[in-house]
Design a protein around this motif. Structure first.
Motif, PDB file in Angstrom:
ATOM      1  N   GLU A  72       0.807  -1.217   0.000  1.00  0.00           N
ATOM      2  CA  GLU A  72       0.000   0.000   0.000  1.00  0.00           C
ATOM      3  C   GLU A  72       0.846   1.276   0.000  1.00  0.00           C
ATOM      4  N   LEU A  73       2.153   1.142   0.232  1.00  0.00           N
ATOM      5  CA  LEU A  73       3.014   2.319   0.316  1.00  0.00           C
ATOM      6  C   LEU A  73       3.139   3.000  -1.049  1.00  0.00           C
ATOM      7  N   LYS A  74       3.032   4.314  -1.036  1.00  0.00           N
ATOM      8  CA  LYS A  74       3.153   5.080  -2.272  1.00  0.00           C
ATOM      9  C   LYS A  74       4.573   5.599  -2.437  1.00  0.00           C
ATOM     10  N   THR A  75       5.059   5.562  -3.662  1.00  0.00           N
ATOM     11  CA  THR A  75       6.395   6.070  -3.982  1.00  0.00           C
ATOM     12  C   THR A  75       6.264   7.233  -4.956  1.00  0.00           C
ATOM     13  N   VAL A  76       6.928   8.336  -4.636  1.00  0.00           N
ATOM     14  CA  VAL A  76       6.915   9.512  -5.513  1.00  0.00           C
ATOM     15  C   VAL A  76       8.353   9.954  -5.758  1.00  0.00           C
ATOM     16  N   GLU A  77       8.553  10.711  -6.813  1.00  0.00           N
ATOM     17  CA  GLU A  77       9.883  11.245  -7.101  1.00  0.00           C
ATOM     18  C   GLU A  77      10.155  12.452  -6.207  1.00  0.00           C
ATOM     19  N   GLY A  78      11.397  12.564  -5.749  1.00  0.00           N
ATOM     20  CA  GLY A  78      11.783  13.725  -4.967  1.00  0.00           C
ATOM     21  C   GLY A  78      11.711  14.982  -5.812  1.00  0.00           C
ATOM     22  N   PRO A  79      11.059  16.046  -5.329  1.00  0.00           N
ATOM     23  CA  PRO A  79      10.919  17.269  -6.123  1.00  0.00           C
ATOM     24  C   PRO A  79      12.273  17.853  -6.529  1.00  0.00           C
ATOM     25  N   SER A  80      12.371  18.282  -7.766  1.00  0.00           N
ATOM     26  CA  SER A  80      13.643  18.818  -8.273  1.00  0.00           C
ATOM     27  C   SER A  80      14.048  20.114  -7.571  1.00  0.00           C
ATOM     28  N   ASP A  81      13.111  20.789  -6.933  1.00  0.00           N
ATOM     29  CA  ASP A  81      13.452  22.003  -6.190  1.00  0.00           C
ATOM     30  C   ASP A  81      14.264  21.683  -4.936  1.00  0.00           C
ATOM     31  N   THR A  84      18.932  17.074  -6.030  1.00  0.00           N
ATOM     32  CA  THR A  84      19.700  16.997  -7.271  1.00  0.00           C
ATOM     33  C   THR A  84      19.861  15.527  -7.613  1.00  0.00           C
ATOM     34  N   GLY A  85      19.589  15.131  -8.864  1.00  0.00           N
ATOM     35  CA  GLY A  85      19.677  13.732  -9.252  1.00  0.00           C
ATOM     36  C   GLY A  85      18.362  13.005  -8.990  1.00  0.00           C
ATOM     37  N   LYS A  86      18.395  11.689  -9.180  1.00  0.00           N
ATOM     38  CA  LYS A  86      17.172  10.884  -9.054  1.00  0.00           C
ATOM     39  C   LYS A  86      16.988  10.417  -7.613  1.00  0.00           C
ATOM     40  N   VAL A  87      15.858  10.830  -7.032  1.00  0.00           N
ATOM     41  CA  VAL A  87      15.525  10.493  -5.650  1.00  0.00           C
ATOM     42  C   VAL A  87      14.071  10.026  -5.608  1.00  0.00           C
ATOM     43  N   THR A  88      13.793   8.958  -4.869  1.00  0.00           N
ATOM     44  CA  THR A  88      12.411   8.518  -4.681  1.00  0.00           C
ATOM     45  C   THR A  88      12.085   8.506  -3.186  1.00  0.00           C
ATOM     46  N   ILE A  89      10.836   8.849  -2.885  1.00  0.00           N
ATOM     47  CA  ILE A  89      10.357   8.934  -1.500  1.00  0.00           C
ATOM     48  C   ILE A  89       9.192   7.957  -1.347  1.00  0.00           C
ATOM     49  N   THR A  90       9.296   7.038  -0.386  1.00  0.00           N
ATOM     50  CA  THR A  90       8.291   5.991  -0.202  1.00  0.00           C
ATOM     51  C   THR A  90       7.708   6.047   1.203  1.00  0.00           C
ATOM     52  N   GLY A  91       6.384   5.878   1.274  1.00  0.00           N
ATOM     53  CA  GLY A  91       5.724   5.763   2.580  1.00  0.00           C
ATOM     54  C   GLY A  91       5.811   6.998   3.442  1.00  0.00           C
ATOM     55  N   SER A  97      -1.689  14.972  15.771  1.00  0.00           N
ATOM     56  CA  SER A  97      -1.473  15.510  17.114  1.00  0.00           C
ATOM     57  C   SER A  97      -2.053  14.543  18.146  1.00  0.00           C
ATOM     58  N   PRO A  98      -1.415  14.368  19.307  1.00  0.00           N
ATOM     59  CA  PRO A  98      -0.346  15.202  19.868  1.00  0.00           C
ATOM     60  C   PRO A  98       1.059  14.852  19.374  1.00  0.00           C
ATOM     61  N   SER A  99       1.186  13.796  18.575  1.00  0.00           N
ATOM     62  CA  SER A  99       2.498  13.468  18.021  1.00  0.00           C
ATOM     63  C   SER A  99       2.909  14.531  17.001  1.00  0.00           C
ATOM     64  N   ARG A 100       4.235  14.735  16.866  1.00  0.00           N
ATOM     65  CA  ARG A 100       4.755  15.667  15.859  1.00  0.00           C
ATOM     66  C   ARG A 100       5.680  14.952  14.884  1.00  0.00           C
ATOM     67  N   VAL A 101       5.710  13.614  14.972  1.00  0.00           N
ATOM     68  CA  VAL A 101       6.691  12.834  14.222  1.00  0.00           C
ATOM     69  C   VAL A 101       6.235  12.584  12.792  1.00  0.00           C
ATOM     70  N   GLY A 102       7.171  12.713  11.870  1.00  0.00           N
ATOM     71  CA  GLY A 102       6.938  12.377  10.471  1.00  0.00           C
ATOM     72  C   GLY A 102       8.176  11.721   9.901  1.00  0.00           C
ATOM     73  N   GLY A 103       8.050  11.168   8.709  1.00  0.00           N
ATOM     74  CA  GLY A 103       9.222  10.535   8.113  1.00  0.00           C
ATOM     75  C   GLY A 103       8.916   9.901   6.775  1.00  0.00           C
ATOM     76  N   ALA A 104       9.910   9.187   6.248  1.00  0.00           N
ATOM     77  CA  ALA A 104       9.768   8.525   4.954  1.00  0.00           C
ATOM     78  C   ALA A 104      11.002   7.663   4.708  1.00  0.00           C
ATOM     79  N   ILE A 105      10.869   6.762   3.738  1.00  0.00           N
ATOM     80  CA  ILE A 105      12.007   5.999   3.221  1.00  0.00           C
ATOM     81  C   ILE A 105      12.481   6.723   1.968  1.00  0.00           C
ATOM     82  N   VAL A 106      13.732   7.136   1.961  1.00  0.00           N
ATOM     83  CA  VAL A 106      14.246   7.946   0.842  1.00  0.00           C
ATOM     84  C   VAL A 106      15.402   7.212   0.169  1.00  0.00           C
ATOM     85  N   HIS A 107      15.302   7.040  -1.134  1.00  0.00           N
ATOM     86  CA  HIS A 107      16.363   6.360  -1.897  1.00  0.00           C
ATOM     87  C   HIS A 107      17.035   7.349  -2.847  1.00  0.00           C
TER      88      HIS A 107
END
Length: 205
Positions: A72-81, A84-91, A97-107
């Protein structure tokens, strides 16, 4: 008290007063009173049932683990802004709230890296594959490997990415402040990226 228990209690009370169960010659006033009593009993049972359901739902929310399956995890390309180079961001995720935690798998493919950026509450990187480089502004360029865990302190301008000849994947974890986990800045130039750094640390063992 749940509806089943209420029914038992009401039935037991009626057994103690059998005259209330069968009144073929009741007066209109008495019949009206019995009708009101029956309506009140039905209303009480209905309310108890609703409370029971609401309690069960609340209990389920507090004890159920939220699992997002790999498929179910979605993979998107890292924004060029921001990269630099090819980067993908997954999940990519941001907890409510009350949590402030976020994250991702970055290749990062070989040669790919982030732009300069800061995190208001710092960032942890758990390296799962490959070899990478990172640098805090004013500090040395450091090399890291799969299995390493990096910590970048809050508000330190830095970048990280793969080496020129090998890709790298990490899990990025950070907290948001005032609704934002990161402040992006200018891109890392080739000169900055390829600037000499210390030799990779020797691992004893």
């Amino acid at each position: 008290m749940n509806p089943a228990h209420q029914f038992v209690a009401i039935e037991a009370a009626n057994r103690g007063h059998p005259e209330s169960l069968d009144r073929p010659h009741a007066s209109p006033a008495t019949a009206g009173s019995d009708g009101n009593r029956t309506a009140m009993i039905k209303l009480a049972i209905a309310i108890a049932a609703l409370v029971s359901v609401a309690s069960a739902v609340a209990a389920r929310k507090g004890t159920t683990m939220d699992i997002i399956r790999k498929a179910e995890l979605k993979t998107v390309e890292g924004p060029s802004d921001y990269f630099t180079g090819k980067v993908t961001i997954t999940g990519q995720f941001q907890r409510p709230s009350p949590s402030r935690v976020g994250g991702a798998i970055v290749h990062f493919e070989p040669g790919a890296r982030t732009a300069w950026h800061t995190h208001p509450a710092g960032q942890t990187l758990i390296v799962t594959e490959g070899v990478g480089w990172t640098r805090i502004e004013g500090g040395p360029k450091l090399e890291f490997h799969a299995g390493d865990i990096l910590w970048c302190p809050a508000e330190h301008k830095h970048w990280h990415g793969a080496t020129p000849h090998e890709g790298m994947t990490h899990i990025a974890i950070q907290e948001s402040l005032d609704g934002s986990p990161v402040t992006w800045m200018e891109k890392v130039t080739d000169e900055e990226y390829l600037a000499p750094g210390p030799a990779a640390p020797q691992i004893e063992g």
